[in-house]
Design a protein around this motif. Structure first.
Motif, mmCIF file in Angstrom:
data_model
loop_
_atom_site.group_PDB
_atom_site.id
_atom_site.type_symbol
_atom_site.label_atom_id
_atom_site.label_comp_id
_atom_site.label_asym_id
_atom_site.label_seq_id
_atom_site.Cartn_x
_atom_site.Cartn_y
_atom_site.Cartn_z
ATOM 1 N N LEU A 50 6.585 15.453 7.374
ATOM 2 C CA LEU A 50 5.516 14.482 7.573
ATOM 3 C C LEU A 50 4.675 14.865 8.793
ATOM 4 C CD1 LEU A 50 7.608 11.253 6.892
ATOM 5 C CD2 LEU A 50 6.123 12.485 5.308
ATOM 6 N N VAL A 51 3.406 15.173 8.534
ATOM 7 C CA VAL A 51 2.490 15.629 9.574
ATOM 8 C C VAL A 51 1.403 14.570 9.742
ATOM 9 C CG1 VAL A 51 0.984 17.502 10.324
ATOM 10 C CG2 VAL A 51 2.904 17.984 8.807
ATOM 11 N N VAL A 52 1.200 14.104 10.962
ATOM 12 C CA VAL A 52 0.275 12.996 11.197
ATOM 13 C C VAL A 52 -0.828 13.405 12.160
ATOM 14 C CG1 VAL A 52 0.024 10.629 12.039
ATOM 15 C CG2 VAL A 52 2.086 11.295 10.778
ATOM 16 N N TYR A 53 -2.056 13.101 11.764
ATOM 17 C CA TYR A 53 -3.198 13.233 12.681
ATOM 18 C C TYR A 53 -3.624 11.837 13.107
ATOM 19 C CZ TYR A 53 -7.947 13.502 14.387
ATOM 20 O OH TYR A 53 -9.070 13.346 15.153
ATOM 21 N N ASP A 54 -3.522 11.564 14.395
ATOM 22 C CA ASP A 54 -3.978 10.299 14.963
ATOM 23 C C ASP A 54 -4.119 10.507 16.465
ATOM 24 O OD1 ASP A 54 -4.186 7.706 16.130
ATOM 25 O OD2 ASP A 54 -3.308 6.825 14.339
ATOM 26 N N PRO A 55 -5.351 10.478 16.993
ATOM 27 C CA PRO A 55 -5.552 10.721 18.422
ATOM 28 C C PRO A 55 -4.812 9.738 19.324
ATOM 29 C CG PRO A 55 -7.640 10.768 17.223
ATOM 30 C CD PRO A 55 -6.617 10.238 16.284
ATOM 31 N N VAL A 103 0.838 -1.200 0.000
ATOM 32 C CA VAL A 103 0.000 0.000 0.000
ATOM 33 C C VAL A 103 0.874 1.252 0.000
ATOM 34 C CG1 VAL A 103 -1.738 1.317 1.273
ATOM 35 C CG2 VAL A 103 -1.914 -1.172 1.143
ATOM 36 N N GLY A 104 1.949 1.223 0.782
ATOM 37 C CA GLY A 104 2.860 2.370 0.816
ATOM 38 C C GLY A 104 3.441 2.667 -0.545
ATOM 39 N N GLU A 105 3.838 1.626 -1.264
ATOM 40 C CA GLU A 105 4.369 1.820 -2.608
ATOM 41 C C GLU A 105 3.307 2.403 -3.538
ATOM 42 O OE1 GLU A 105 6.341 -1.405 -4.464
ATOM 43 O OE2 GLU A 105 7.980 -1.485 -3.001
ATOM 44 N N TYR A 106 2.062 1.916 -3.403
ATOM 45 C CA TYR A 106 0.969 2.469 -4.216
ATOM 46 C C TYR A 106 0.819 3.970 -3.945
ATOM 47 C CZ TYR A 106 -3.790 4.000 -5.165
ATOM 48 O OH TYR A 106 -4.874 4.730 -5.585
ATOM 49 N N CYS A 107 0.837 4.351 -2.673
ATOM 50 C CA CYS A 107 0.650 5.760 -2.327
ATOM 51 C C CYS A 107 1.760 6.620 -2.909
ATOM 52 C CB CYS A 107 0.578 5.926 -0.810
ATOM 53 S SG CYS A 107 -0.895 5.188 -0.061
ATOM 54 N N LEU A 108 2.986 6.136 -2.841
ATOM 55 C CA LEU A 108 4.097 6.874 -3.447
ATOM 56 C C LEU A 108 3.886 7.007 -4.954
ATOM 57 C CD1 LEU A 108 6.896 8.198 -3.406
ATOM 58 C CD2 LEU A 108 7.879 5.901 -3.661
ATOM 59 N N ALA A 109 3.498 5.904 -5.593
ATOM 60 C CA ALA A 109 3.271 5.931 -7.040
ATOM 61 C C ALA A 109 2.174 6.932 -7.400
ATOM 62 C CB ALA A 109 2.897 4.534 -7.538
ATOM 63 N N GLU A 160 7.413 18.505 -7.720
ATOM 64 C CA GLU A 160 8.137 17.448 -7.022
ATOM 65 C C GLU A 160 7.528 17.239 -5.637
ATOM 66 O OE1 GLU A 160 12.202 18.681 -6.935
ATOM 67 O OE2 GLU A 160 12.460 18.449 -9.122
ATOM 68 N N ILE A 161 7.836 16.087 -5.037
ATOM 69 C CA ILE A 161 7.348 15.851 -3.675
ATOM 70 C C ILE A 161 8.459 16.075 -2.643
ATOM 71 C CG2 ILE A 161 5.635 14.203 -4.497
ATOM 72 C CD1 ILE A 161 7.316 11.972 -3.303
ATOM 73 N N ALA A 162 9.703 16.194 -3.076
ATOM 74 C CA ALA A 162 10.807 16.402 -2.150
ATOM 75 C C ALA A 162 10.590 17.672 -1.332
ATOM 76 C CB ALA A 162 12.125 16.501 -2.918
ATOM 77 N N ASP A 163 10.784 17.563 -0.020
ATOM 78 C CA ASP A 163 10.699 18.675 0.923
ATOM 79 C C ASP A 163 9.285 19.234 1.095
ATOM 80 O OD1 ASP A 163 13.511 18.586 1.279
ATOM 81 O OD2 ASP A 163 13.783 19.813 -0.520
ATOM 82 N N GLN A 164 8.299 18.600 0.512
ATOM 83 C CA GLN A 164 6.926 19.088 0.632
ATOM 84 C C GLN A 164 6.266 18.565 1.911
ATOM 85 O OE1 GLN A 164 5.680 21.349 -1.673
ATOM 86 N NE2 GLN A 164 7.827 21.218 -2.312
ATOM 87 N N GLN A 165 5.220 19.267 2.357
ATOM 88 C CA GLN A 165 4.471 18.798 3.525
ATOM 89 C C GLN A 165 3.484 17.725 3.095
ATOM 90 O OE1 GLN A 165 2.992 21.635 6.493
ATOM 91 N NE2 GLN A 165 0.988 20.618 6.405
ATOM 92 N N VAL A 166 3.542 16.589 3.752
ATOM 93 C CA VAL A 166 2.631 15.480 3.490
ATOM 94 C C VAL A 166 1.803 15.233 4.745
ATOM 95 C CG1 VAL A 166 2.427 13.041 2.881
ATOM 96 C CG2 VAL A 166 4.245 14.436 1.859
ATOM 97 N N LEU A 193 4.342 4.042 4.476
ATOM 98 C CA LEU A 193 4.503 5.228 3.631
ATOM 99 C C LEU A 193 5.529 6.183 4.239
ATOM 100 C CD1 LEU A 193 3.708 6.974 1.224
ATOM 101 C CD2 LEU A 193 1.819 7.886 2.595
ATOM 102 N N ILE A 194 5.493 6.338 5.559
ATOM 103 C CA ILE A 194 6.459 7.209 6.235
ATOM 104 C C ILE A 194 7.882 6.745 5.939
ATOM 105 C CG2 ILE A 194 7.357 7.825 8.514
ATOM 106 C CD1 ILE A 194 4.353 7.844 9.440
ATOM 107 N N ALA A 195 8.103 5.441 6.033
ATOM 108 C CA ALA A 195 9.439 4.902 5.757
ATOM 109 C C ALA A 195 9.843 5.134 4.308
ATOM 110 C CB ALA A 195 9.467 3.406 6.081
ATOM 111 N N ILE A 196 8.904 4.952 3.391
ATOM 112 C CA ILE A 196 9.191 5.117 1.968
ATOM 113 C C ILE A 196 9.498 6.573 1.623
ATOM 114 C CG2 ILE A 196 8.076 5.042 -0.312
ATOM 115 C CD1 ILE A 196 6.667 2.450 0.639
ATOM 116 N N LEU A 197 8.844 7.513 2.322
ATOM 117 C CA LEU A 197 9.026 8.932 2.018
ATOM 118 C C LEU A 197 10.264 9.547 2.658
ATOM 119 C CD1 LEU A 197 5.366 10.294 2.268
ATOM 120 C CD2 LEU A 197 6.736 10.039 0.201
ATOM 121 N N LYS A 198 10.882 8.847 3.591
ATOM 122 C CA LYS A 198 12.024 9.422 4.311
ATOM 123 C C LYS A 198 13.104 9.983 3.372
ATOM 124 C CE LYS A 198 10.870 9.261 8.591
ATOM 125 N NZ LYS A 198 11.414 8.295 9.553
ATOM 126 N N PRO A 199 13.510 9.273 2.301
ATOM 127 C CA PRO A 199 14.566 9.822 1.435
ATOM 128 C C PRO A 199 14.185 11.121 0.727
ATOM 129 C CG PRO A 199 14.296 7.459 1.083
ATOM 130 C CD PRO A 199 13.138 7.910 1.891
#
Length: 327
Positions: A173-178, A108-114, A144-150, A162-168
């Motif tokens: 990376l901003v996360v909402y999760d209570p 799923v992470g790879e799909y999201c990156l794609a 580009e997605i580099a340095d952008q807010q996700v 996805l977080i791991a895939i986006l690290k490079p």
């Protein structure tokens, strides 16, 4: 030797059990293979087994299987969610349940990156332009997605992949999760934010489970506040977002979206929606890859063997404490 029953169709077994995993089964278990997955066959095999290996198509495991205090000690699900597979009351009897959702998460992470790259670079729009006889003077330009807010909604296993895939890419990376603690966010290398702030990102990806609290989580009002040209990806559950509101903003050209899940499924869209070049549509296949599927049985069985050996809980172990908020 530990008795294990493979309770899935032969076709599904070919889909989720690799050659290496078949060898692992032969070396470590006394294996029974189901000829069919009728409830009667599954119940009979379960009564004589220590471990059940299940997957998509396996019927619901009735708690009556464990009624006499016996039954399998472990259920290894070579698929994702186990909520429709097993009654949570069984966990109170000490039955260990394992899910391959963590392995599916990487797919799923790879799909999201794609999807992010495809829409950020405007590839569908460029494709449509050249098919219509255009060349470089298209009037738009990719990003580009580099340095952008996700912005990531939910810190589930798919979100963590996805977080791991986006690290490079060096994204913010901003996360909402209570349920995400500050300490855990620091471990993941993300920062937490409110739902509203998370949705003020150039890229937004949904990774929430299908629970009452997430239905309609992303409302029309929140969608209206998305930045222009934002890219929204939903690979989690259709009801988590106001789908019509999202499509309204896609069709007026303000934002981009990639949808792999819908409300309802399968979806029915009009010709205008289907022709939108800023909308990427896939049929609930974000977690469906050839390599990923073949790895599923091996993923859960590796943890089952460790659990049988010393009681350790590997990444595929389903923690009863978080059952209610799991996918």
């Amino acid at each position: 030797m530990t008795r294990l029953a493979v309770v899935m169709t032969p076709e599904r077994a070919d889909d989720v059990i690799s050659a290496d995993t078949r060898e692992l089964l032969a070396q470590n278990f006394d294996v029974s293979w189901a000829e069919d997955v009728s409830p009667e066959t599954v119940a009979a095999l379960a009564k004589d087994s220590d471990v059940l290996l299940t997957s998509w198509g396996t019927p619901h495991l009735d708690k009556a299987i464990w009624a006499d205090g016996n039954g399998p000690k472990a259920v290894a699900h070579a698929a994702g969610s186990v909520k429709r597979l097993i009654d949570p009351a069984v966990l109170d009897q000490g039955v260990a349940v394992f899910s391959a959702g963590g392995r599916i998460a990487w797919s799923v992470g790879e799909y999201c990156l794609a999807a992010m790259l495809t829409l950020a670079r405007r590839l569908p729009r460029f494709d449509a332009a050249i098919r219509e006889g255009g060349w470089k003077q298209t009037g738009f330009r990719g990003s580009e997605i580099a340095d952008q807010q996700v912005g990531i909604l939910g810190a589930s296993s798919t979100a963590r992949a996805l977080i791991a895939i986006l690290k490079p890419f060096g994204c913010d990376l901003v996360v909402y999760d209570p349920y995400l603690t500050g300490a855990r966010a620091k471990e993941l290398g993300v920062r937490t934010a409110s739902l509203e702030e998370t949705l003020q990102s150039g890229f937004v990806s949904l990774h929430v489970p299908d629970v009452p609290e997430t239905k309609g989580l992303v409302t029309r009002k929140l969608i209206e506040q998305l930045p222009d040209n934002a890219v929204v990806i939903n690979s989690s559950r259709g009801p988590a977002i106001d789908q019509q509101a999202l499509l309204d903003h896609v069709l007026d050209g303000r934002i981009y979206a990639a949808l792999d899940v819908y409300d309802p499924e399968p979806p029915k869209f009009d010709e205008k929606t289907l022709a939108a070049p800023n909308l990427l549509l896939t049929p609930h296949v974000a977690g469906d890859t050839k390599e990923g599927h073949l790895a599923l049985a091996g993923y859960v069985l590796a943890d089952v063997l460790k659990w049988l050996d010393d009681g350790s809980r590997g990444p595929s172990f389903v923690d009863p404490a978080v059952w209610s908020i799991g996918a």
